[in-house]
Structure formats: structure tokens, C-alpha cells
Design an enzyme around this catalytic site. Structure first.
Site, PDB file in Angstrom:
ATOM      1  N   ASP A   1      97.458 -74.258  -3.304  1.00 40.23           N
ATOM      2  CA  ASP A   1      97.080 -74.524  -4.501  1.00 40.23           C
ATOM      3  C   ASP A   1      97.609 -73.798  -5.485  1.00 40.23           C
ATOM      4  O   ASP A   1      97.451 -72.846  -6.083  1.00 40.23           O
ATOM      5  CB  ASP A   1      95.114 -74.399  -4.272  1.00 40.23           C
ATOM      6  CG  ASP A   1      94.492 -75.414  -4.826  1.00 40.23           C
ATOM      7  OD1 ASP A   1      94.799 -75.467  -6.003  1.00 40.23           O
ATOM      8  OD2 ASP A   1      93.032 -75.234  -4.781  1.00 40.23           O
TER       9      ASP A   1
ATOM     10  N   SER B   1      86.280 -77.501  -6.885  1.00 37.19           N
ATOM     11  CA  SER B   1      87.250 -77.445  -8.022  1.00 37.19           C
ATOM     12  C   SER B   1      85.919 -76.184  -8.890  1.00 37.19           C
ATOM     13  O   SER B   1      85.399 -75.505  -8.906  1.00 37.19           O
ATOM     14  CB  SER B   1      88.014 -78.519  -8.383  1.00 37.19           C
ATOM     15  OG  SER B   1      88.843 -78.458  -9.343  1.00 37.19           O
TER      16      SER B   1
ATOM     17  N   HIS C   1      95.753 -77.750  -3.675  1.00 37.59           N
ATOM     18  CA  HIS C   1      94.376 -78.816  -3.828  1.00 37.59           C
ATOM     19  C   HIS C   1      92.807 -79.500  -3.488  1.00 37.59           C
ATOM     20  O   HIS C   1      92.206 -79.841  -3.324  1.00 37.59           O
ATOM     21  CB  HIS C   1      94.618 -78.532  -6.084  1.00 37.59           C
ATOM     22  CG  HIS C   1      92.847 -78.757  -6.651  1.00 37.59           C
ATOM     23  ND1 HIS C   1      92.344 -77.262  -6.338  1.00 37.59           N
ATOM     24  CD2 HIS C   1      92.487 -79.332  -7.089  1.00 37.59           C
ATOM     25  CE1 HIS C   1      91.157 -77.788  -7.032  1.00 37.59           C
ATOM     26  NE2 HIS C   1      91.107 -79.003  -8.148  1.00 37.59           N
TER      27      HIS C   1
END
Length: 703
Positions: free
Chosen positions: A637, A552, A672
Site C-alpha cells: 500500500d 483509509s 491499498h
């Protein structure tokens, strides 16, 4: 010192398959923005072709992947029994069977441990879809009903379900809501959040319920508050005293709380203190007082008290009574109220160490006790565990470190006795006591000291080792030491694992975060590279064999660092990496963009746009010798869309200057956080470790 280019098994293939990048390249779109068109069938075709190319590359290593996977399983206690938590009427806990991905929740009456009954079987629910993520679970105050939110796609939008306990039929009440739930104390009202078009939780709602029969029914949801500012989002909770519902509206650096009496949820919310730009505050409650943790004229936060009887004036900071003042060397991170006083979480800036502090107050609110709880070791993680009762004097603590498996401790406030309730079991040939953890300090470009944590086999201390360097460094999030069974597969083979606690994270408190965001973001990248060099200079790491990992915003950290010094690492794993920073921040219609302005900046301002443009990884790709890289994305995501790693894969491949393979794997069933089932997640981790061992030249090394 340069890392050696790793051997690429694909080079030995006589007739390699055509690259997906060459097949799908569009000359009129050199930046690959067409990949953002989710409904274009060529997008899924490209991702599937990239997945096929990744599978071909991994084919020679499938045996290694399976050995790593099964080695991990052998080290772990697969049948997991959660810690029992006594509530008012029932004691609840979870159990996960040895062959199950998801837990089953149980309860028994507090006075009859033999009368156990299952009240929620998540393993059975997961059989209905390839993905299952629970957003929140909330028991009604009388413990007769269970409400929960679940996501069955990975897109982080949730359905609300409700059932009578223990074995009522679940009823689906709402769709497309946020994850959070809170019961009012009237036993017939649920509070929940909803999203706006950009998936920003922008409103709190009350849902009246009819619970007289076996099947619950819901009335019409009533909006309680709506947040119009696109940089703010809402959240909800309830004080441990169970007297107040707290509705928070917050951006990254400003907050505002609204209060509703928990027994009368239809009452209009009362704003405790109107928002003031740059001022964050949080509330907890003991009868007679609110506790205000805030950074008004206190960069590292302070704790004050406000009179509950004068709620209309309680928001006036001039009337607050000081309890813990601002300090230059400590950040206050939290304050949890109990009938007898407070548990305060604070972080020492010099040692980058979290501590818990117990403050007892008498009925007149005079201080009778102020002490810090002992730590099992340093550095370590320690946190207040699930302690639901307001008058509880036996605190549950959660402790762990790189060498200490997760341990739950009961701390008796009266006797000081510490009793171990549970510790994560670890099996296999590498025991926690055979590991060694070191804390060292790197010197940054501007002279700042950057904390670095390293764990390795104790018998290898003093030898420069192949190293995996882990980084995050955003949002003020902390990377306190954590124990990982999966990590043991690398450690057993002689790999060191290091964490760079760079600026932008919260490891040295609030100043550490502020020194790595907005106009100071470049500090994060330069800190990461300084940590890499310090590991080599201090003899911990083999400079030719250092791999980097970032997920991320950690993917931003690593990829921006690679643009600055591509030869510093022999490989990188970028998991759902945030790499198209400028384009994402220029699109306010994407989820989270507007709420991120206070983290990265608003690119509508020319100077901010230039600043983001100068480090955004995709905007700074040139024909440099990037290392081998394994990119991972997820189709559902909503935080970092699949196209960000896909664009990086396409453009790195087109440049053709990487020193090793550039691989992309997109999970078409996840969001995610990756796979929701634990066995699939562990297998994904084994594949990642196989790539790292290959890149470090250790694919043939056994544990």
C-alpha cells in the site's frame, strides 16, 4: 449508553501464545516507528507473527467464515456478462466465467454479432502473478490496437502494454508509469503520465508509435507538460467530441487545463486559463464552444460557455457566457457535452440527492430543452453510463440504491422511453424487495442536520437492531446509496447497515465538504458520533450492539471518533486506516503527502500542526476502553503504508485497556484496495463479517 464488551474466545485458551507485541517491543521506541523500516527483516517477522495471532483468534470461527463466504457466492450470479457497448466499428463487452477472478474482453463487428472474438484475457494474464490490477484500457481510434496499463504488485505503479487486435502478442513498452492512457486521434500517439519520487503524477508524455507491422514499436517519449508544484498532480483525457486532448494540473482546490488538438498531438499545449488559487474548473467541448464548470465567485459551481474561435481569449472569464448560474441550494458536479447539448450532474443540498439534467441547445446555442431525468427512488445513485458517441440520443444510465441492484437504463431523449438493459441478478432467500431503506437526520453538536441512510430487512423495521455504521467523510467524496450482495449476509441475519454522511464528504454538495476539512475536520468525528446516537434515539439501533467500519480516511474518521467516545461502539473494523496523520503529513517524501496539504493542512505551520495533533488517532491514544478492533493493512500500500495499522495494533495492545481483542491482518500480496481477485476479496469480506457477527453477539445466527 454503553456497549457490552463482547466475549473473547481467546480467553478460554489454556496457554495462549505470546503476543507479537511483547516479543518485538523495543523499549527505546515506544511509538513503534521502527516498523517503517521496510527492509528490516524484523518488520516482516512482526507482521507475520501478528497474522499468525489473527489466524489463531479466527480459528474457532472458520466454519462461520466459510458459511458466510459460500452464502455470498450462492446469492451472486458468478458468471457475469457485461453490457455491450457499440463503438464506431466494433461492439465490445466483458465476460467473467463462474470460476474466474478476472474478466475476458470480447468484440464483434457492429454488423455481425455472430463473429465474436476475444481480444484480452485478463484471467490468463493474472495467472502469471499473485496480484493484477488494470489501471486503464484504451482502444485506438481505428479500434485496431489496444493499450493498457497493469500493476502486478499492488504498489500502484504500472507497465504499458500494447497489442494488435484481436490476437496480436502483447508488447511491453514502458515500466513504472502512471495508470492513465489516452490515444490522440492520429492513431499513432499515446499519452501517459509519469510519477515523481513521491509517486505524484507530475508529468504528461507523448509516446510516438510505429504500428505498420504486427509487432508495435515505440519511439522516444516526449514530455508535454511537467508540474513543479508538489501540491499539484496531472491527469489527462479527451473530449467526447474527440477534438481536444485535455491535460489537467490540479491540487485539492485549484486547477488548470491545457489543450492540444487531438489530431495533431505534437502541437504545443495551450493553457486555457492560468491557475488562480482556490479556483477549480473543468472543460468539455462542442464545436464552437467550450463549457467551463467552475467555482470562481461561485462556491457551489456554475457553468459558462467560452468561444472556441477566440481560444486565445477564451480564458478571460469576463468573456464567458452564462448557462447555469450559481445557486445556494445546489452544487454542480459535472457537465458532459454531446452534439445536441449537455448532461449536467447536480446535487441537491437539502435532500443529499444527485440528479441528472438534460439541456438541449440549437445550432445558434439557444436553449430548447431543460429537464431533470426521473429517479427510480430516493435516496439513490444515478450516473451517466458509458455513452461514447458524441451524437448519441439514447443515454445509458446507471442506477442503484440500498434496495435496488445495479441497473442499466437506456433513456430515449426523443420519446422519453426508459428501457432496462440489464440488472444485477440476486439469488437466495433475501430478495431486494424484502429490504427497506430509511433516510433520517441526526442533529450535530452545532445544530447541523446530518443525513443518515439505513437499510434492513423490511420485516424488522421498528425494532432496535444490531447495526454496522459505515463512515468515510473526506476529499468531498460521496457515499450515495449502493447495492451490495455481500451485505445481504449481515442483513439476512438481522443486522442493520447504516451510513453516516458526515461533513467532509460531498453528500450535501461543496459546502458539506468544506465544512469537514482543514480547521473544520473535527466536525466529521462529532457528526459520526451524533449519527450513532440518533440511530439509537430514533429506535433503529440497539445501543449495546453498534459496530463501526472505516477504510483509509474512513479509518481516520472511525478511530478519531473512538478516541472521543470509545464506549460508543462494541467493535470496529479499520481497513487500511489512515491513523498516523501528523507523522505522515510531516514527511513530504511519502507518496501523496504534499498533495494532501489542502485537505489536512501543512504541519510546517505551527497552528496547523497543533490542529492535526489534536485529532491524529495515534497521537491521541490513551488508556481508554477501546472496543474490539480488527485492523487490516497491505504490504504494498502506497497510500496508507502497512505501518499505520501495525503501529495502532502494537500501541493498543500495549495499553491493554481494550474491551476485546485487538487483531491485525496484513495482506503481503496486495495494495491499498486489497486483494485484486474477486474470490479472495469476497473471502476477506467474509472474515470481516464473521468478526462483526461475533462482536454483535450473532455468530450463531443463521440467515
Amino acid at each position: 449508553m454503553k456497549a457490552q464488551p463482547p466475549r473473547d474466545p481467546s480467553q478460554s485458551t489454556a496457554t495462549p501464545a505470546p503476543s507479537p507485541v511483547s516479543r518485538f517491543r523495543r523499549p527505546d521506541d515506544p511509538e513503534w516507528h521502527w516498523l517503517e523500516q521496510r527492509d528490516d527483516p524484523e518488520v516482516t517477522a512482526f507482521l507475520e507473527a501478528a497474522n499468525a495471532a489473527s489466524r489463531r483468534w479466527f480459528a474457532p470461527f472458520e466454519d462461520l467464515v466459510e458459511r458466510l463466504y459460500h452464502g455470498h457466492l450462492a446469492r451472486r450470479e458468478l458468471a457475469v456478462h457485461g453490457l455491450k457497448t457499440p463503438l464506431d466499428h466494433y461492439t465490445v463487452w466483458s465476460e467473467t466465467a463462474a470460476d474466474a477472478d478476472y474478466p475476458v474482453w470480447w468484440r464483434h463487428p457492429n454488423d455481425d454479432a455472430e463473429a465474436a472474438e476475444c481480444f484480452l484475457d485478463l484471467q490468463a494474464r493474472a495467472s502469471e502473478s499473485p496480484f493484477l490490477e488494470i489501471g486503464d484500457m484504451a482502444l485506438s481510434p481505428d479500434e485496431a490496437w489496444l493499450a493498457w496499463t497493469e500493476d502486478t504488485r499492488g504498489g500502484e505503479t504500472y507497465a504499458l502494454l500494447l497489442k494488435r487486435l484481436p490476437d496480436g502478442t502483447p508488447v511491453r513498452l514502458l515500466e513504472e508509469i502512471g495508470p492513465e492512457l489516452t490515444w490522440a486521434e492520429d492513431n499513432r500517439t499515446l499519452l501517459f503520465t509519469r510519477f515523481d519520487a513521491t509517486q505524484r503524477p507530475d508529468s504528461v508524455w507523448c509516446l510516438p508509435l510505429e504500428l505498420s507491422g504486427e509487432a508495435p514499436t515505440a519511439g522516444t517519449p516526449v514530455q508535454v507538460i511537467r508540474e513543479e508544484d508538489p501540491e499539484f498532480w496531472v491527469g489527462l483525457g479527451k473530449t467526447r467530441s474527440r477534438e481536444w486532448l485535455v491535460l489537467e494540473s490540479a491540487s485539492k482546490d485549484t486547477s488548470e487545463c491545457h489543450l492540444i488538438p487531438a489530431r495533431t498531438p505534437a502541437a504545443p499545449p495551450r493553457c486555457f486559463r492560468r491557475r488562480e488559487s482556490g479556483v477549480e474548473y473543468a472543460l468539455d467541448h462542442r464545436p464552437g464552444h467550450f463549457y467551463v464548470l467552475h467555482n470562481r465567485q461561485a462556491t457551489h459551481f456554475r457553468l459558462d460557455m467560452a468561444d472556441e474561435a477566440r481560444l486565445d481569449q477564451a480564458g478571460d472569464a469576463e468573456t464567458w457566457q452564462p448557462l447555469i448560474p450559481h445557486r445556494d441550494d445546489t452544487t454542480l458536479e459535472g457537465a458532459d457535452a454531446f452534439a445536441w447539448g449537455l448532461v449536467v450532474t447536480e446535487r441537491d443540498h437539502h435532500q443529499a440527492q444527485v440528479r441528472l439534467r438534460v439541456i438541449e441547445l440549437d445550432t445558434g446555442h439557444a436553449l430548447t430543452r431543460d429537464e431533470r431525468l426521473p429517479l427510480p427512488e430516493t435516496p439513490c445513485s444515478v450516473a451517466l453510463g458509458d455513452t461514447p458517441h458524441f451524437d448519441e440520443r439514447h443515454l445509458r444510465l446507471r442506477e442503484e440504491s440500498f434496495t435496488l441492484p445495479v441497473t442499466w437504463i437506456e433513456h430515449d431523449l426523443d420519446s422519453g422511453e426508459r428501457r432496462r438493459l440489464k440488472q444485477q441478478p440476486v439469488h437466495g432467500d433475501l430478495r431486494p424487495d424484502q429490504l427497506a431503506c430509511e433516510r433520517l437526520w441526526a442533529r450535530a453538536h452545532d445544530g447541523e442536520r446530518i443525513p443518515v441512510s439505513v437499510v434492513m430487512r423490511a420485516d424488522l423495521v421498528g425494532h432496535p437492531l444490531p447495526t454496522l455504521l459505515y463512515g468515510y467523510g473526506a476529499y468531498g467524496e460521496v457515499l450515495d446509496p449502493w447495492f451490495s450482495v455481500a451485505r445481504l449476509e449481515l442483513l439476512a441475519r438481522g443486522v442493520a447497515f447504516a451510513v453516516a454522511h458526515v461533513r467532509g464528504g460531498g453528500d450535501r454538495g461543496e459546502p458539506w465538504y468544506l465544512a469537514g476539512k482543514l480547521e473544520h475536520k473535527q466536525n466529521s468525528f462529532r457528526d459520526f458520533l451524533a449519527v450513532r446516537d440518533a440511530l439509537v434515539a430514533k429506535g433503529f439501533s440497539d445501543g449495546e450492539r453498534i459496530a463501526a467500519y472505516g477504510a483509509s480516511a474512513g479509518g481516520l474518521l472511525v478511530s478519531a471518533s473512538l478516541n472521543l467516545a470509545p464506549e460508543a461502539f462494541c467493535a470496529a473494523v479499520l481497513d487500511v486506516p489512515f491513523v498516523d496523520v501528523l507523522r505522515t503529513m510531516e514527511n513530504p517524501d511519502l507518496p501523496l503527502t504534499t498533495a494532501e496539504y489542502t485537505e489536512w493542512g501543512d504541519p510546517r505551520e505551527p497552528e496547523t500542526r497543533r490542529r492535526i495533533r489534536d485529532y491524529s488517532p495515534l497521537d491521541n491514544l490513551t488508556a481508554q476502553p477501546w472496543p474490539a478492533v480488527f485492523l487490516q493493512g497491505s504490504w504494498h500500500d502506497t497510500r496508507v503504508p502497512y505501518w499505520e495499522p501495525a503501529k495502532l495494533y502494537a500501541r493498543l495492545t500495549e495499553l491493554g485497556t481494550a474491551r476485546g481483542p485487538v487483531l491485525l491482518r496484513t495482506d503481503m500480496d496486495a495494495g491499498h484496495g486489497g486483494a485484486s481477485g474477486r474470490f479472495k476479496a469476497w473471502h476477506d469480506n467474509a472474515r470481516q463479517d464473521a468478526f462483526l457477527l461475533w462482536a454483535l453477539g450473532m455468530e450463531n445466527r443463521e440467515s
